[in-house]
Design a protein around this motif. Structure first.
Motif, mmCIF file in Angstrom:
data_model
loop_
_atom_site.group_PDB
_atom_site.id
_atom_site.type_symbol
_atom_site.label_atom_id
_atom_site.label_comp_id
_atom_site.label_asym_id
_atom_site.label_seq_id
_atom_site.Cartn_x
_atom_site.Cartn_y
_atom_site.Cartn_z
ATOM 1 N N TYR A 158 -11.298 6.592 9.477
ATOM 2 C CA TYR A 158 -10.124 6.114 8.731
ATOM 3 C C TYR A 158 -9.762 4.691 9.169
ATOM 4 O O TYR A 158 -9.547 3.805 8.340
ATOM 5 C CB TYR A 158 -8.994 7.109 9.022
ATOM 6 C CG TYR A 158 -7.660 6.886 8.348
ATOM 7 C CD1 TYR A 158 -7.568 6.656 6.976
ATOM 8 C CD2 TYR A 158 -6.484 6.979 9.090
ATOM 9 C CE1 TYR A 158 -6.325 6.502 6.363
ATOM 10 C CE2 TYR A 158 -5.240 6.827 8.485
ATOM 11 C CZ TYR A 158 -5.160 6.586 7.123
ATOM 12 O OH TYR A 158 -3.929 6.435 6.538
ATOM 13 N N GLN B 14 1.886 8.454 11.332
ATOM 14 C CA GLN B 14 0.720 7.576 11.509
ATOM 15 C C GLN B 14 1.054 6.306 12.296
ATOM 16 O O GLN B 14 0.279 5.343 12.285
ATOM 17 C CB GLN B 14 0.112 7.233 10.143
ATOM 18 C CG GLN B 14 -0.456 8.465 9.459
ATOM 19 C CD GLN B 14 -1.325 8.128 8.250
ATOM 20 O OE1 GLN B 14 -1.910 7.063 8.160
ATOM 21 N NE2 GLN B 14 -1.411 9.074 7.329
ATOM 22 N N SER C 187 -0.809 6.228 -2.103
ATOM 23 C CA SER C 187 -2.143 6.481 -1.532
ATOM 24 C C SER C 187 -2.536 7.957 -1.453
ATOM 25 O O SER C 187 -2.660 8.534 -0.377
ATOM 26 C CB SER C 187 -2.226 5.825 -0.147
ATOM 27 O OG SER C 187 -2.037 4.428 -0.299
ATOM 28 N N ASP D 121 -9.651 1.053 7.227
ATOM 29 C CA ASP D 121 -8.434 0.244 7.162
ATOM 30 C C ASP D 121 -8.669 -1.178 7.678
ATOM 31 O O ASP D 121 -8.063 -2.125 7.175
ATOM 32 C CB ASP D 121 -7.290 0.921 7.932
ATOM 33 C CG ASP D 121 -6.305 1.601 6.976
ATOM 34 O OD1 ASP D 121 -6.149 1.101 5.843
ATOM 35 O OD2 ASP D 121 -5.705 2.620 7.351
ATOM 36 N N ASN E 295 -4.594 11.559 -1.998
ATOM 37 C CA ASN E 295 -5.908 12.047 -1.610
ATOM 38 C C ASN E 295 -6.522 12.799 -2.779
ATOM 39 O O ASN E 295 -5.892 13.683 -3.353
ATOM 40 C CB ASN E 295 -5.766 12.944 -0.389
ATOM 41 C CG ASN E 295 -5.162 12.172 0.766
ATOM 42 O OD1 ASN E 295 -5.507 11.020 1.011
ATOM 43 N ND2 ASN E 295 -4.215 12.790 1.444
ATOM 44 N N ASP F 4 0.892 -1.162 0.000
ATOM 45 C CA ASP F 4 0.000 0.000 0.000
ATOM 46 C C ASP F 4 0.927 1.206 0.000
ATOM 47 O O ASP F 4 1.637 1.444 0.972
ATOM 48 C CB ASP F 4 -0.859 -0.102 1.276
ATOM 49 C CG ASP F 4 -1.804 1.065 1.520
ATOM 50 O OD1 ASP F 4 -1.458 2.212 1.190
ATOM 51 O OD2 ASP F 4 -2.889 0.819 2.092
#
Ligand code: ARG
Length: 555
Positions: free
Chosen positions: A299, A327, A115, A303, A117, A112
């Motif tokens: 979020y 994160q 990613s 996930d 936005n 991943d």
């Protein structure tokens, strides 16, 4: 060949792995060394005794010619001629496939990364995730894994209601179509600056309309999405990265409920101030928010659904998330929640965290209007590459194309060269230096090797026995490290190891190039040196390609 593995196999002691075999401080002592301190506990003997014992039972061969025990270390000397022949013939035979392997066959790794936005700037903060993820993708494929690149689009949330509202109020279709992501981002910024309470409530209504499948709202949303993707795909192409899936957060809209039900069934959901949470206090973490008091998902909820979906769809061996260390908590939390749900595969989820990238002049503020777009960094780097090349070799043909390859390489390498967790300051002058530890230096070396080869008369012939001198031998030994380096880069999620290898090999080759005649040498010496040059050219190209960087034939 991987000589560490080779030594380990010959030693045949269960506790010893290739990682235990190190490089001694100087080559006089040996080419590899095994410290025996770790073994003292298991074998109940002193390291000195262990080294002696292992030495006595070791049988030398055509590759390892000498073993000695010194102060608890076991030192190995390789047979220079034997090693040189083995390494060079392997590289020459395998060509661009050198250092590739089948170790990952039958295993899928989901990555991943990037990613982006939707409708938000694609800024310098996205550089690391894009190039680190892109390199890992190539590295895993090279090792035989089935790599699945996933762009977990940020395409869910109330901001799209705001965007529609802003577009309806201030937007002009043709202008937005032409201005693309910049135009939609400007609308969004303007909304945040100017929207009053009435617009805010309209925005919430538009968001609700998207959610409930309203046609117009969804068409607008899809349009914004396609404008964003068109734009980022242009940059992905330049950076040489690809994705197999663009399933973003929205994709999980209808896949969250089963997860929420399962959490409830397993008694993991708790109410707190109207919200639904998973309490993680016991694990020293704040609670993981699953549903807000108004019932909206978060979020983390998406996930959780995404990880579950990926496990079902891809049956991954590992699922990596290349996301900034800001994160850290988010990933720790949702990994923990999956573990509490009893998912045995929760242990296969890995947060590949990386540090911040800032520009030398200190600009990396995400405050409105001060965002540094990645595209601008790329363009500036390519421009600067052009002047650097022009200065060095103004007669070069294809200067524009070369500048493109060099400039893009510098952007990628600049973000990759350091250990990924470090914060880095991006400096145009530094990444474009011909002298430093840069892609430009590696590319230049590659072009230098290419120029030697084009002047040689074609055929590459490895002499049967040739004892390399020190400079040649250093090159050979470095070449031999590529398979282990690629393997370690995958295992540690650290493409910088490949970048460092490339610089190291380039340095060793340049030392050899300065010290030794190649084309004007004679007989076996000449043959060996040309073969060595060819092998270096191949290994440098492989390393650069694994990072997504090209190698110009001439520079
Ligand atoms: N779009 C997110 C951001 O910009 C990154 C998403 C990372 N991937 C994930 N599965 N959470 O912060």
């Amino acid at each position: 060949m991987d000589y560490r593995e080779y030594i380990v196999k010959k030693l045949n002691v269960a506790e010893i792995t290739a990682a235990d075999v190190s490089l001694p401080p100087n080559t006089e002592m040996g080419d590899y060394a095994l410290p025996c301190f770790k073994l003292a506990k298991v074998m109940r003997k002193s390291p000195v005794q262990i080294a002696e014992q292992l030495k006595d039972s070791f049988v030398c061969d055509e590759i390892i010619s000498e073993v000695s025990a010194v102060n608890g270390y076991l030192n190995f000397k390789l047979d220079k001629a034997g090693l040189a022949r083995a390494v060079l013939s392997e590289v020459l035979e395998k060509g661009e496939g050198y250092a590739s392997s089948k170790e990952g066959n039958g295993k899928t790794v989901c990555i991943d990364y990037s990613s982006v936005n939707i409708a938000k700037p694609f800024h310098i903060g996205h550089l690391s995730t894009t190039v680190i993820g892109g390199a890992l993708y190539k590295i895993y494929k090279f090792l035989g894994y089935n790599a699945v690149g996933i762009n977990h689009l940020g395409d869910y949330g109330t901001q799209f209601g705001k965007l529609i509202c802003a577009y309806k109020k201030w937007g002009v279709k043709e202008e937005v179509q032409k201005g693309g992501i910049h135009a939609i981002n400007a609308l969004y910024v303007r909304f945040n600056e100017e929207a009053d309470e009435q617009m805010q409530s309209q925005a919430r209504e538009y968001f609700r309309l998207i959610e409930s499948g309203d046609r117009e709202a969804n068409e607008l949303f899809e349009w914004f999405k396609s404008l964003t993707l068109e734009y980022v795909n242009g940059i992905y192409k330049k950076l040489n990265v690809t994705f197999d899936s663009y399933a973003g957060e929205r994709f999980y809209t209808d896949k969250m409920q089963p997860v929420i039900d399962e959490l409830r069934e397993k008694n993991l959901l708790k109410e707190s101030e109207g919200a639904q949470i998973v309490d993680l206090e016991e694990y020293g973490m704040p609670p993981c928010l699953i549903l807000r008091s108004d019932g909206a998902s978060l979020y983390a909820t998406r996930d959780l659904a995404a990880a579950t979906y990926r496990k079902n769809a891809y049956d991954f061996y590992k699922c990596l998330y290349v996301v900034a260390y800001q994160q850290n908590l988010h990933f720790k939390q949702f990994f923990k929640v999956l573990e509490l749900m009893g998912k045995p595969w929760a242990k296969d989820l890995v947060h590949v965290a990386y540090g911040m990238v800032s520009l030398e002049d200190g600009a990396m503020s995400t405050r409105k209007g001060k965002v540094v777009w990645l595209e601008d960094v790329i363009n500036k780097c390519v421009e600067k590459a052009y002047s650097v090349i022009d200065e060095k070799n103004s007669a070069l043909e294809n200067k524009r194309e070369t500048a493109e390859i060099v400039g893009l390489g510098a952007v990628i390498f600049g973000a990759l060269y350091n250990n990924k967790i470090k914060d880095i300051t991006f400096s145009y002058d530094k990444v474009l230096s011909f002298e430093g530890e840069t892609s430009v230096y590696v590319q230049y070396t590659c072009a230098r090797a290419n120029s030697v080869l084009s002047k040689a008369d074609g055929k590459i012939e490895l002499p049967p026995t040739y004892v390399p001198n020190t400079a040649e031998y250093e090159v050979v030994k470095t070449l031999a490290e590529l398979p282990e380096t690629v393997h370690a880069a995958a295992e540690k999620y650290e493409p910088s190891l490949v970048a460092r290898f490339a610089v190291d090999l380039a340095q060793k080759f340049n030392k050899f190039y300065i010290e030794c005649k190649i084309l004007t040498a004679e007989g076996d010496t000449k043959k060996f040196r040309i073969a060595l040059t060819k092998a270096v050219h191949t290994a440098l190209k492989i390393s650069l390609a694994l990072l997504g960087i090209g190698a110009p034939e001439k520079m």
